[in-house]
Design a protein around this motif. Sequence first.
Motif, PDB file in Angstrom:
ATOM      1  N   VAL A   1      -9.879  -5.004  -5.910  1.00  0.00           N
ATOM      2  CA  VAL A   1      -9.192  -3.804  -6.390  1.00  0.00           C
ATOM      3  C   VAL A   1      -7.683  -3.954  -6.250  1.00  0.00           C
ATOM      4  CG1 VAL A   1      -8.963  -1.306  -6.088  1.00  0.00           C
ATOM      5  CG2 VAL A   1     -11.186  -2.399  -5.766  1.00  0.00           C
ATOM      6  N   HIS A   2      -7.251  -4.610  -5.168  1.00  0.00           N
ATOM      7  CA  HIS A   2      -5.829  -4.819  -4.909  1.00  0.00           C
ATOM      8  C   HIS A   2      -5.586  -6.304  -4.641  1.00  0.00           C
ATOM      9  CE1 HIS A   2      -5.593  -0.464  -4.331  1.00  0.00           C
ATOM     10  NE2 HIS A   2      -6.595  -0.572  -3.476  1.00  0.00           N
ATOM     11  N   THR A   3      -4.323  -6.705  -4.729  1.00  0.00           N
ATOM     12  CA  THR A   3      -3.930  -8.067  -4.364  1.00  0.00           C
ATOM     13  C   THR A   3      -3.223  -8.031  -3.023  1.00  0.00           C
ATOM     14  OG1 THR A   3      -3.652  -8.737  -6.673  1.00  0.00           O
ATOM     15  CG2 THR A   3      -2.562 -10.079  -4.997  1.00  0.00           C
TER      16      THR A   3
ATOM     17  N   TRP B   1      -9.810   0.484   0.081  1.00  0.00           N
ATOM     18  CA  TRP B   1      -9.214  -0.609   0.847  1.00  0.00           C
ATOM     19  C   TRP B   1      -8.204  -0.079   1.877  1.00  0.00           C
ATOM     20  CZ3 TRP B   1      -8.537  -6.124  -1.270  1.00  0.00           C
ATOM     21  CH2 TRP B   1      -9.670  -6.496  -2.005  1.00  0.00           C
ATOM     22  N   GLY B   2      -7.328   0.814   1.452  1.00  0.00           N
ATOM     23  CA  GLY B   2      -6.314   1.327   2.365  1.00  0.00           C
ATOM     24  C   GLY B   2      -6.881   2.219   3.447  1.00  0.00           C
ATOM     25  N   GLY B   3      -8.023   2.860   3.178  1.00  0.00           N
ATOM     26  CA  GLY B   3      -8.627   3.752   4.155  1.00  0.00           C
ATOM     27  C   GLY B   3      -9.478   3.051   5.189  1.00  0.00           C
ATOM     28  N   ALA B   4      -9.738   1.753   4.983  1.00  0.00           N
ATOM     29  CA  ALA B   4     -10.468   0.998   5.996  1.00  0.00           C
ATOM     30  C   ALA B   4      -9.596   0.848   7.245  1.00  0.00           C
ATOM     31  CB  ALA B   4     -10.864  -0.374   5.445  1.00  0.00           C
ATOM     32  N   HIS B   5     -10.233   0.669   8.390  1.00  0.00           N
ATOM     33  CA  HIS B   5      -9.524   0.411   9.634  1.00  0.00           C
ATOM     34  C   HIS B   5      -9.447  -1.113   9.844  1.00  0.00           C
ATOM     35  CE1 HIS B   5     -10.901   4.539  11.471  1.00  0.00           C
ATOM     36  NE2 HIS B   5     -10.843   4.594  10.139  1.00  0.00           N
ATOM     37  N   PRO B   6      -8.558  -1.601  10.689  1.00  0.00           N
ATOM     38  CA  PRO B   6      -7.582  -0.910  11.528  1.00  0.00           C
ATOM     39  C   PRO B   6      -6.431  -0.301  10.726  1.00  0.00           C
ATOM     40  CG  PRO B   6      -8.075  -3.113  12.392  1.00  0.00           C
ATOM     41  CD  PRO B   6      -8.631  -3.054  11.011  1.00  0.00           C
TER      42      PRO B   6
ATOM     43  N   SER C   1       4.827   6.326   0.886  1.00  0.00           N
ATOM     44  CA  SER C   1       4.875   7.682   0.343  1.00  0.00           C
ATOM     45  C   SER C   1       5.488   7.735  -1.052  1.00  0.00           C
ATOM     46  CB  SER C   1       5.673   8.601   1.283  1.00  0.00           C
ATOM     47  OG  SER C   1       7.011   8.155   1.407  1.00  0.00           O
ATOM     48  N   ALA C   2       6.279   6.726  -1.428  1.00  0.00           N
ATOM     49  CA  ALA C   2       7.045   6.834  -2.674  1.00  0.00           C
ATOM     50  C   ALA C   2       6.829   5.703  -3.667  1.00  0.00           C
ATOM     51  CB  ALA C   2       8.544   6.946  -2.360  1.00  0.00           C
ATOM     52  N   HIS C   3       6.290   4.558  -3.244  1.00  0.00           N
ATOM     53  CA  HIS C   3       6.123   3.425  -4.142  1.00  0.00           C
ATOM     54  C   HIS C   3       4.702   3.407  -4.701  1.00  0.00           C
ATOM     55  CE1 HIS C   3       9.654   0.631  -2.879  1.00  0.00           C
ATOM     56  NE2 HIS C   3       9.981   1.898  -2.741  1.00  0.00           N
ATOM     57  N   LYS C   4       4.513   3.867  -5.872  1.00  0.00           N
ATOM     58  CA  LYS C   4       3.191   3.853  -6.485  1.00  0.00           C
ATOM     59  C   LYS C   4       2.764   2.411  -6.736  1.00  0.00           C
ATOM     60  CE  LYS C   4       0.518   5.846 -10.286  1.00  0.00           C
ATOM     61  NZ  LYS C   4       0.562   6.677 -11.518  1.00  0.00           N
TER      62      LYS C   4
ATOM     63  N   HIS D   1       2.127  -6.910   5.594  1.00  0.00           N
ATOM     64  CA  HIS D   1       0.967  -7.073   4.721  1.00  0.00           C
ATOM     65  C   HIS D   1       0.922  -5.909   3.738  1.00  0.00           C
ATOM     66  CE1 HIS D   1      -1.700  -9.898   7.402  1.00  0.00           C
ATOM     67  NE2 HIS D   1      -0.436 -10.296   7.342  1.00  0.00           N
ATOM     68  N   VAL D   2       0.721  -6.225   2.467  1.00  0.00           N
ATOM     69  CA  VAL D   2       0.811  -5.223   1.404  1.00  0.00           C
ATOM     70  C   VAL D   2      -0.379  -5.358   0.459  1.00  0.00           C
ATOM     71  CG1 VAL D   2       2.291  -4.259  -0.405  1.00  0.00           C
ATOM     72  CG2 VAL D   2       3.325  -5.520   1.500  1.00  0.00           C
ATOM     73  N   PHE D   3      -0.885  -4.219   0.007  1.00  0.00           N
ATOM     74  CA  PHE D   3      -1.796  -4.187  -1.130  1.00  0.00           C
ATOM     75  C   PHE D   3      -0.984  -3.829  -2.370  1.00  0.00           C
ATOM     76  CE2 PHE D   3      -5.462  -2.820   1.814  1.00  0.00           C
ATOM     77  CZ  PHE D   3      -5.933  -4.122   1.911  1.00  0.00           C
ATOM     78  N   PHE D   4      -1.006  -4.702  -3.374  1.00  0.00           N
ATOM     79  CA  PHE D   4      -0.394  -4.397  -4.669  1.00  0.00           C
ATOM     80  C   PHE D   4      -1.493  -4.075  -5.679  1.00  0.00           C
ATOM     81  CE2 PHE D   4       3.179  -7.381  -3.360  1.00  0.00           C
ATOM     82  CZ  PHE D   4       4.118  -6.371  -3.200  1.00  0.00           C
ATOM     83  N   ASP D   5      -1.285  -3.014  -6.449  1.00  0.00           N
ATOM     84  CA  ASP D   5      -2.180  -2.760  -7.581  1.00  0.00           C
ATOM     85  C   ASP D   5      -1.941  -3.794  -8.674  1.00  0.00           C
ATOM     86  OD1 ASP D   5      -3.100  -0.604  -6.186  1.00  0.00           O
ATOM     87  OD2 ASP D   5      -2.194   0.922  -7.479  1.00  0.00           O
ATOM     88  N   ASN D   6      -0.669  -4.117  -8.894  1.00  0.00           N
ATOM     89  CA  ASN D   6      -0.278  -5.106  -9.897  1.00  0.00           C
ATOM     90  C   ASN D   6       0.947  -5.842  -9.368  1.00  0.00           C
ATOM     91  OD1 ASN D   6       1.280  -6.197 -12.243  1.00  0.00           O
ATOM     92  ND2 ASN D   6      -0.427  -5.345 -13.417  1.00  0.00           N
TER      93      ASN D   6
END
Length: 349
Positions: free
Chosen positions: A93-95, A182-187, A128-131, A54-59
């Motif tokens: 905010v993210h897709t 979004w990324g800081g939410a748990h789990p 860590s590396a993919h903006k 599962h991924v959040f994409f900005d664009n």
Amino acid sequence: MCGIIGVIDKRRQCMDGSKIREALASMDERGSGEGAGYAAYGIYPEFADSYAIHVFFDNVRENKPELVKDLEEWGRIVHCEAIPIYKAGIKKVHTPWRFFFKPDITRAQEPLTTADDIVMRLVMNVNSAHKGSLIFSSGKNMGVFKAAGWPEQVADLYRIQDYKGYLWLAHNRYPTNTPGWWGGAHPFNLLDWSVVHNGEITSYGTNRRYIESYGYDCSMYTDTEVVAYLVDLLVRKHGLSEKLAVRALAPPFWDEIDAMPEKERELNRALRLTYGPALMNGPFAICVATADTLVGFTDRIKLRPLVTGEHNDRLYISSEEAAIRRIEPAIEDVRMPKAGEPVIGRVIA
């Protein structure tokens, strides 16, 4: 402040997400509307042998090709699609996207020797590396669904009630040291491990330096991320049982160890000496899930609440008894475990 709840059906009988939504929403006063999330196990039976990334994409157009390239370098994408989302009063905010991925073990080499190692390294590298890309879930036949919002909003965003799993975790966040996003939410998740946490790990700096010495990258700068990686290290990599892993993370005090019978004393001394940098200080209550286990435990003096209950084949763990009763009103076997004492439920079928 945060509200946590987990439930496991020991015979893998699935339940939809409607009751876990209701239970978490009953603890709205424990959150601030800046983060909530759910983890469910058994939801992808048609892709059970693949890692559900599962991924959040900005664009999506800009960020997806780079991630696809990385995945194809290490294995095969079986299927991918946008995670369905719906109107829920949350600003998008993210897709959210999901890839069902099979690593190619023939490409594994030291120190990556297993499919889990390959996926772990992919998660670390991407985050860590993919903006513009964030992998927030990477287990098999399970998935995390989270965002910045109230529990019922996040549930409605993903239509949690449409998913059916035999194990659920859920969290309502009240951010203190880091902003709500979004990324800081748990789990928080890595491979099959998912973690929800109420409280604060004041030993974060020491714990983070320790886990990063084993090749984990803490890119989100939150204490709960470190907990997920510590559990993965101690149980998957080092082979400790869940009970011993909890004993390493929240051990007895030295004077308590000195008063134990000899065999128990030596075991606990060895754990404290070996895993001293993994010891977690601070007020916390934590639930950890994997494919066949649900574990709950608190800090060594129980500065955050934790209640457990059992009914038929299901174990419940939560911040509040009232939340458990939203799922199972007839529950009778309810107790509050002692500080540092793990409560463990396992599938039996």
